[in-house]
Motif scaffolding. Structure first.
Motif, PDB file in Angstrom:
ATOM      1  N   CYS A   1      10.585  34.722  -3.033  1.00  0.00           N
ATOM      2  CA  CYS A   1      10.485  33.356  -3.562  1.00  0.00           C
ATOM      3  C   CYS A   1      10.939  33.268  -5.026  1.00  0.00           C
ATOM      4  CB  CYS A   1       9.035  32.877  -3.428  1.00  0.00           C
ATOM      5  SG  CYS A   1       8.686  31.333  -4.280  1.00  0.00           S
ATOM      6  N   GLY A   2      11.968  32.471  -5.281  1.00  0.00           N
ATOM      7  CA  GLY A   2      12.497  32.287  -6.633  1.00  0.00           C
ATOM      8  C   GLY A   2      11.522  31.588  -7.566  1.00  0.00           C
ATOM      9  N   TYR A   3      10.776  30.610  -7.063  1.00  0.00           N
ATOM     10  CA  TYR A   3       9.795  29.917  -7.896  1.00  0.00           C
ATOM     11  C   TYR A   3       8.641  30.844  -8.267  1.00  0.00           C
ATOM     12  CZ  TYR A   3      12.285  25.611  -6.922  1.00  0.00           C
ATOM     13  OH  TYR A   3      13.243  24.645  -6.832  1.00  0.00           O
ATOM     14  N   CYS A   4       8.290  31.749  -7.347  1.00  0.00           N
ATOM     15  CA  CYS A   4       7.240  32.737  -7.642  1.00  0.00           C
ATOM     16  C   CYS A   4       7.708  33.660  -8.769  1.00  0.00           C
ATOM     17  CB  CYS A   4       6.917  33.557  -6.396  1.00  0.00           C
ATOM     18  SG  CYS A   4       6.350  32.568  -4.992  1.00  0.00           S
ATOM     19  N   LYS A   5       8.961  34.066  -8.697  1.00  0.00           N
ATOM     20  CA  LYS A   5       9.544  34.936  -9.729  1.00  0.00           C
ATOM     21  C   LYS A   5       9.539  34.227 -11.085  1.00  0.00           C
ATOM     22  CE  LYS A   5      13.696  37.575 -10.794  1.00  0.00           C
ATOM     23  NZ  LYS A   5      15.036  37.961 -10.342  1.00  0.00           N
ATOM     24  N   LYS A   6       9.899  32.953 -11.078  1.00  0.00           N
ATOM     25  CA  LYS A   6       9.907  32.166 -12.311  1.00  0.00           C
ATOM     26  C   LYS A   6       8.486  32.072 -12.882  1.00  0.00           C
ATOM     27  CE  LYS A   6      11.322  27.622 -14.018  1.00  0.00           C
ATOM     28  NZ  LYS A   6      11.879  26.311 -13.664  1.00  0.00           N
ATOM     29  N   ALA A   7       7.494  31.871 -12.030  1.00  0.00           N
ATOM     30  CA  ALA A   7       6.097  31.790 -12.476  1.00  0.00           C
ATOM     31  C   ALA A   7       5.643  33.127 -13.061  1.00  0.00           C
ATOM     32  CB  ALA A   7       5.188  31.381 -11.317  1.00  0.00           C
ATOM     33  N   ARG A   8       5.952  34.233 -12.357  1.00  0.00           N
ATOM     34  CA  ARG A   8       5.591  35.569 -12.862  1.00  0.00           C
ATOM     35  C   ARG A   8       6.154  35.795 -14.255  1.00  0.00           C
ATOM     36  NH1 ARG A   8       8.028  37.413  -8.324  1.00  0.00           N
ATOM     37  NH2 ARG A   8       6.588  37.247  -6.614  1.00  0.00           N
ATOM     38  N   LYS A   9       7.430  35.470 -14.419  1.00  0.00           N
ATOM     39  CA  LYS A   9       8.115  35.669 -15.708  1.00  0.00           C
ATOM     40  C   LYS A   9       7.461  34.815 -16.799  1.00  0.00           C
ATOM     41  CE  LYS A   9      12.713  35.544 -17.749  1.00  0.00           C
ATOM     42  NZ  LYS A   9      14.136  35.262 -17.535  1.00  0.00           N
ATOM     43  N   TYR A  10       7.133  33.571 -16.474  1.00  0.00           N
ATOM     44  CA  TYR A  10       6.486  32.683 -17.436  1.00  0.00           C
ATOM     45  C   TYR A  10       5.113  33.223 -17.832  1.00  0.00           C
ATOM     46  CZ  TYR A  10       4.292  28.646 -19.557  1.00  0.00           C
ATOM     47  OH  TYR A  10       3.620  27.820 -20.433  1.00  0.00           O
TER      48      TYR A  10
ATOM     49  N   GLY B 223      -4.609  25.188   3.850  1.00  0.00           N
ATOM     50  CA  GLY B 223      -3.680  24.216   4.404  1.00  0.00           C
ATOM     51  C   GLY B 223      -2.323  24.266   3.735  1.00  0.00           C
ATOM     52  N   ALA B 224      -2.059  25.347   3.015  1.00  0.00           N
ATOM     53  CA  ALA B 224      -0.786  25.491   2.309  1.00  0.00           C
ATOM     54  C   ALA B 224       0.336  25.753   3.306  1.00  0.00           C
ATOM     55  CB  ALA B 224      -0.869  26.631   1.298  1.00  0.00           C
ATOM     56  N   THR B 225       1.505  25.213   3.001  1.00  0.00           N
ATOM     57  CA  THR B 225       2.653  25.396   3.884  1.00  0.00           C
ATOM     58  C   THR B 225       3.819  26.085   3.189  1.00  0.00           C
ATOM     59  OG1 THR B 225       3.468  23.190   3.328  1.00  0.00           O
ATOM     60  CG2 THR B 225       2.085  23.404   5.308  1.00  0.00           C
ATOM     61  N   GLY B 226       3.671  26.431   1.947  1.00  0.00           N
ATOM     62  CA  GLY B 226       4.753  27.072   1.206  1.00  0.00           C
ATOM     63  C   GLY B 226       4.218  27.921   0.081  1.00  0.00           C
ATOM     64  N   VAL B 227       5.118  28.484  -0.677  1.00  0.00           N
ATOM     65  CA  VAL B 227       4.785  29.286  -1.844  1.00  0.00           C
ATOM     66  C   VAL B 227       5.642  28.826  -3.013  1.00  0.00           C
ATOM     67  CG1 VAL B 227       3.966  31.349  -0.657  1.00  0.00           C
ATOM     68  CG2 VAL B 227       6.405  31.105  -1.087  1.00  0.00           C
ATOM     69  N   PRO B 228       5.198  28.993  -4.228  1.00  0.00           N
ATOM     70  CA  PRO B 228       3.889  29.490  -4.601  1.00  0.00           C
ATOM     71  C   PRO B 228       2.811  28.415  -4.521  1.00  0.00           C
ATOM     72  CG  PRO B 228       5.121  28.956  -6.579  1.00  0.00           C
ATOM     73  CD  PRO B 228       6.048  28.717  -5.404  1.00  0.00           C
ATOM     74  N   VAL B 229       1.580  28.892  -4.399  1.00  0.00           N
ATOM     75  CA  VAL B 229       0.393  28.055  -4.577  1.00  0.00           C
ATOM     76  C   VAL B 229      -0.336  28.684  -5.748  1.00  0.00           C
ATOM     77  CG1 VAL B 229      -1.793  27.281  -3.619  1.00  0.00           C
ATOM     78  CG2 VAL B 229       0.223  27.400  -2.151  1.00  0.00           C
ATOM     79  N   ILE B 230      -0.554  27.904  -6.799  1.00  0.00           N
ATOM     80  CA  ILE B 230      -1.181  28.407  -8.023  1.00  0.00           C
ATOM     81  C   ILE B 230      -2.502  27.677  -8.225  1.00  0.00           C
ATOM     82  CG2 ILE B 230      -0.931  28.667 -10.524  1.00  0.00           C
ATOM     83  CD1 ILE B 230       2.154  28.693  -9.981  1.00  0.00           C
ATOM     84  N   LEU B 231      -3.567  28.452  -8.426  1.00  0.00           N
ATOM     85  CA  LEU B 231      -4.901  27.898  -8.633  1.00  0.00           C
ATOM     86  C   LEU B 231      -5.369  28.225 -10.043  1.00  0.00           C
ATOM     87  CD1 LEU B 231      -6.543  29.200  -5.334  1.00  0.00           C
ATOM     88  CD2 LEU B 231      -5.491  26.958  -5.703  1.00  0.00           C
ATOM     89  N   TYR B 232      -6.033  27.236 -10.678  1.00  0.00           N
ATOM     90  CA  TYR B 232      -6.696  27.476 -11.957  1.00  0.00           C
ATOM     91  C   TYR B 232      -7.803  26.446 -12.100  1.00  0.00           C
ATOM     92  CZ  TYR B 232      -7.878  28.257 -16.747  1.00  0.00           C
ATOM     93  OH  TYR B 232      -8.584  28.559 -17.881  1.00  0.00           O
ATOM     94  N   GLY B 233      -8.994  26.922 -12.450  1.00  0.00           N
ATOM     95  CA  GLY B 233     -10.137  26.006 -12.518  1.00  0.00           C
ATOM     96  C   GLY B 233     -10.357  25.436 -11.131  1.00  0.00           C
TER      97      GLY B 233
END
Length: 143
Positions: free
Chosen positions: A78-87, A114-124
């Protein structure tokens, strides 16, 4: 091999969102993928219907359970996951990552949300489907 095949299909999809993908097996048992029906004479091509499970739009919601750290459900391709990791790394943001393709428990939790894709990011008690820096800043308020 499955990840390689899946990655190949995703790469082919990235060239055109409306391309059709065909699959066929040659006489030696080797599997081929193409966006064209052109193949050796006598080889039957199977038309594939693919569903890419990466979020293309970011959405937010309030979760029932409060998470006191950044948690990301991801996939290695997942490219968006990679972008999140880098950030996260470049901004010294500690996070826990669960790959839904290699971790059965993470896969179950991802499905339970109920997620259908990635990434799913949780905080609080906030959840972000997909990733953008601006979007993440909206849910991340370290205390």
């Amino acid at each position: 091999m499955m990840k390689l095949t899946y990655s190949l299909v995703l790469i082919l999809l990235s060239f055109s969102a409306y391309s059709q993908i065909y699959k066929w097996v040659d006489d030696d048992g080797k599997v081929h993928y193409s966006d064209s029906k052109n193949r050796p004479v006598g080889q039957n091509a199977e038309k594939l219907t693919l569903k890419v499970n990466t979020y293309t739009n970011i959405s937010y919601q309030v979760e029932k359970k409060r998470v006191e750290k950044v948690v990301m459900y991801s996939a290695s391709w997942c490219g968006y996951c990679k972008k999140a990791r880098k950030y996260f790394a470049s901004n010294s943001i500690p996070f826990v990552e669960y790959d839904i393709e290699t971790n059965k428990r993470a896969k179950r939790e991802h499905e339970k949300m109920g997620a259908t894709g990635v990434p799913v990011i949780l905080y609080g008690n906030k959840r972000m489907n997909g990733f953008s820096v601006e979007g993440f800043k909206r849910i991340y308020t370290p205390g």
